[in-house]
Design a protein around this motif. Structure first.
Motif, PDB file in Angstrom:
ATOM      1  N   CYS A 188      -5.963  -0.576   0.803  1.00 52.13           N
ATOM      2  CA  CYS A 188      -6.456   0.811   0.816  1.00 52.13           C
ATOM      3  C   CYS A 188      -6.617   1.343  -0.606  1.00 52.13           C
ATOM      4  O   CYS A 188      -6.114   2.423  -0.923  1.00 52.13           O
ATOM      5  CB  CYS A 188      -5.522   1.705   1.636  1.00 52.13           C
ATOM      6  N   GLN A 191      -5.554   4.346  -2.907  1.00 57.75           N
ATOM      7  CA  GLN A 191      -4.233   4.844  -2.501  1.00 57.75           C
ATOM      8  C   GLN A 191      -3.162   3.840  -2.916  1.00 57.75           C
ATOM      9  O   GLN A 191      -2.129   4.215  -3.484  1.00 57.75           O
ATOM     10  CB  GLN A 191      -4.208   5.056  -0.980  1.00 57.75           C
ATOM     11  N   LYS A 234       3.465   0.784   9.543  1.00 57.96           N
ATOM     12  CA  LYS A 234       3.925   1.985   8.842  1.00 57.96           C
ATOM     13  C   LYS A 234       3.962   1.730   7.335  1.00 57.96           C
ATOM     14  O   LYS A 234       4.788   2.290   6.619  1.00 57.96           O
ATOM     15  CB  LYS A 234       5.297   2.397   9.367  1.00 57.96           C
ATOM     16  N   CYS A 237      -0.309   2.164   3.357  1.00 54.11           N
ATOM     17  CA  CYS A 237      -1.680   2.595   3.631  1.00 54.11           C
ATOM     18  C   CYS A 237      -1.766   3.519   4.845  1.00 54.11           C
ATOM     19  O   CYS A 237      -2.824   4.082   5.115  1.00 54.11           O
ATOM     20  CB  CYS A 237      -2.578   1.374   3.860  1.00 54.11           C
ATOM     21  N   ALA A 238      -0.684   3.662   5.584  1.00 54.12           N
ATOM     22  CA  ALA A 238      -0.679   4.542   6.756  1.00 54.12           C
ATOM     23  C   ALA A 238      -0.643   6.007   6.313  1.00 54.12           C
ATOM     24  O   ALA A 238      -0.430   6.322   5.143  1.00 54.12           O
ATOM     25  CB  ALA A 238       0.514   4.216   7.647  1.00 54.12           C
ATOM     26  N   SER A 239      -0.816   6.906   7.265  1.00 55.22           N
ATOM     27  CA  SER A 239      -0.848   8.332   6.943  1.00 55.22           C
ATOM     28  C   SER A 239       0.530   8.808   6.481  1.00 55.22           C
ATOM     29  O   SER A 239       1.549   8.208   6.813  1.00 55.22           O
ATOM     30  CB  SER A 239      -1.288   9.137   8.164  1.00 55.22           C
ATOM     31  N   PRO A 240       0.592   9.908   5.730  1.00 52.79           N
ATOM     32  CA  PRO A 240       1.868  10.399   5.212  1.00 52.79           C
ATOM     33  C   PRO A 240       2.901  10.713   6.280  1.00 52.79           C
ATOM     34  O   PRO A 240       4.094  10.648   6.016  1.00 52.79           O
ATOM     35  CB  PRO A 240       1.469  11.673   4.443  1.00 52.79           C
ATOM     36  N   THR A 241       2.448  11.072   7.480  1.00 59.14           N
ATOM     37  CA  THR A 241       3.398  11.414   8.540  1.00 59.14           C
ATOM     38  C   THR A 241       3.887  10.199   9.314  1.00 59.14           C
ATOM     39  O   THR A 241       4.756  10.333  10.176  1.00 59.14           O
ATOM     40  CB  THR A 241       2.751  12.410   9.527  1.00 59.14           C
ATOM     41  N   ARG A 243       3.942   6.664   7.645  1.00 56.91           N
ATOM     42  CA  ARG A 243       4.383   5.545   6.812  1.00 56.91           C
ATOM     43  C   ARG A 243       5.867   5.600   6.464  1.00 56.91           C
ATOM     44  O   ARG A 243       6.477   6.667   6.356  1.00 56.91           O
ATOM     45  CB  ARG A 243       3.552   5.473   5.537  1.00 56.91           C
ATOM     46  N   ASN A 251       3.582  11.099  -1.089  1.00 55.11           N
ATOM     47  CA  ASN A 251       3.470  12.398  -0.427  1.00 55.11           C
ATOM     48  C   ASN A 251       4.808  12.860   0.113  1.00 55.11           C
ATOM     49  O   ASN A 251       5.008  14.047   0.366  1.00 55.11           O
ATOM     50  CB  ASN A 251       2.469  12.337   0.726  1.00 55.11           C
TER      51      ASN A 251
END
Length: 276
Positions: A188, A191, A234, A237-241, A243, A251
């Motif tokens: 990703c 990021q 997780k 590269c996963a979303s902040p909520t 990973r 984040n």
């Protein structure tokens, strides 16, 4: 004379007092065990960046066990038996926390022996179509990272032998490393600023490191705790909520490319499950 008698009485009382009870659980390891920048951070020493919400704290509390957490960011295998200097204080040899009364030992070590931070620094790139990581570590037919992993194996074995000799009846848990990269695809960038061609290469190196830890745990009669498998979806590269591991610019409160509080809680679940 009275002062001398008073001092003698105090010394006698101290000698007669019971020794401090050894901790049931001893947490050993590096930054993945310590939980850098996750609140609240320990002051003993501050340079270890040790969190009160790392997996050893969470798991020991769930089992109702007292804990001596001596993990320290930057720790290598030789810091088990030697003092470790940090930018803010010195961490005593981690093995000092072990005793014959220790019931559980959790260990996460090996990443710094292969140069985890140095590898990331050299592999991060502004050009996703390059391959600086392989150019540096896999050129000329010799894979330097694989060689480092192989060289770390006997060091991890020595650590496990040292634990067994000091805490002969303890249950020893060897924790592997959480996934930084997704199991498929090109990663990703930006990021996680690793070149597309280097992503599968580094993914393979983490598999090698975790396989080495599994081999050493098995050979020593220790229990492997698999943090990698539940963390694969997780990753950084996963979303902040979602990973468990933070990217280059976190984040959530955590060091870059390290577990956040959610990730430490996930390891705690795996550790508690491994204990049965």
């Amino acid at each position: 004379m009275r002062f001398a008698l008073a001092i003698a009485a105090v010394l006698a009382a101290l000698a007669a007092a019971p020794a401090a009870r050894a901790a049931d659980w001893v947490g050993l390891g590096d930054s993945y065990a310590a939980g850098p920048l996750i609140p609240t951070q320990s002051l003993s020493p501050l340079g270890c960046l040790r969190s009160s919400r790392n997996f050893a704290h969470l798991a020991a509390a769930r089992r109702g066990m007292s804990l001596a957490d001596v993990s320290c960011s930057g720790a290598r295998t030789d810091d088990m038996t030697a003092a470790q200097s940090t930018e803010a204080g010195t961490n005593p040899p981690q093995f000092n926390a072990l005793s014959a009364a220790t019931k559980v030992v959790s260990l996460q070590i090996g990443g710094n022996d292969i140069g985890f931070t140095e590898i990331l620094e050299n592999c991060v790139t502004y050009n996703p179509f390059s391959h600086p990581c392989q150019d540096r570590y896999a050129a000329g037919g010799t894979d330097q990272i694989s060689a480092r992993i192989a060289a770390a194996a006997p060091k991890v074995a020595a650590v496990l032998a040292g634990i067994k000799s000091r805490s002969t009846t303890a249950r020893v848990l060897v924790v592997n490393y959480a996934a930084i990269l997704p199991e498929t695809g090109r990663g990703c960038w930006p990021q996680v600023p690793l070149a597309y061609a280097d992503v599968p290469y580094l993914r393979g190196k983490q598999h090698e490191l975790n396989a080495m830890l599994a081999d050493q745990a098995t050979a020593a009669g220790a229990t492997l705790v698999d943090d990698f498998t539940p963390s694969t979806s997780k990753n950084a590269c996963a979303s902040p909520t979602v990973r468990w591991v933070e990217p280059l610019v976190p984040n959530n409160a955590a060091a870059p490319f390290h577990p956040n509080a959610r990730g430490e809680a996930g390891v705690a679940d795996a550790v508690v499950a491994a204990l049965g």
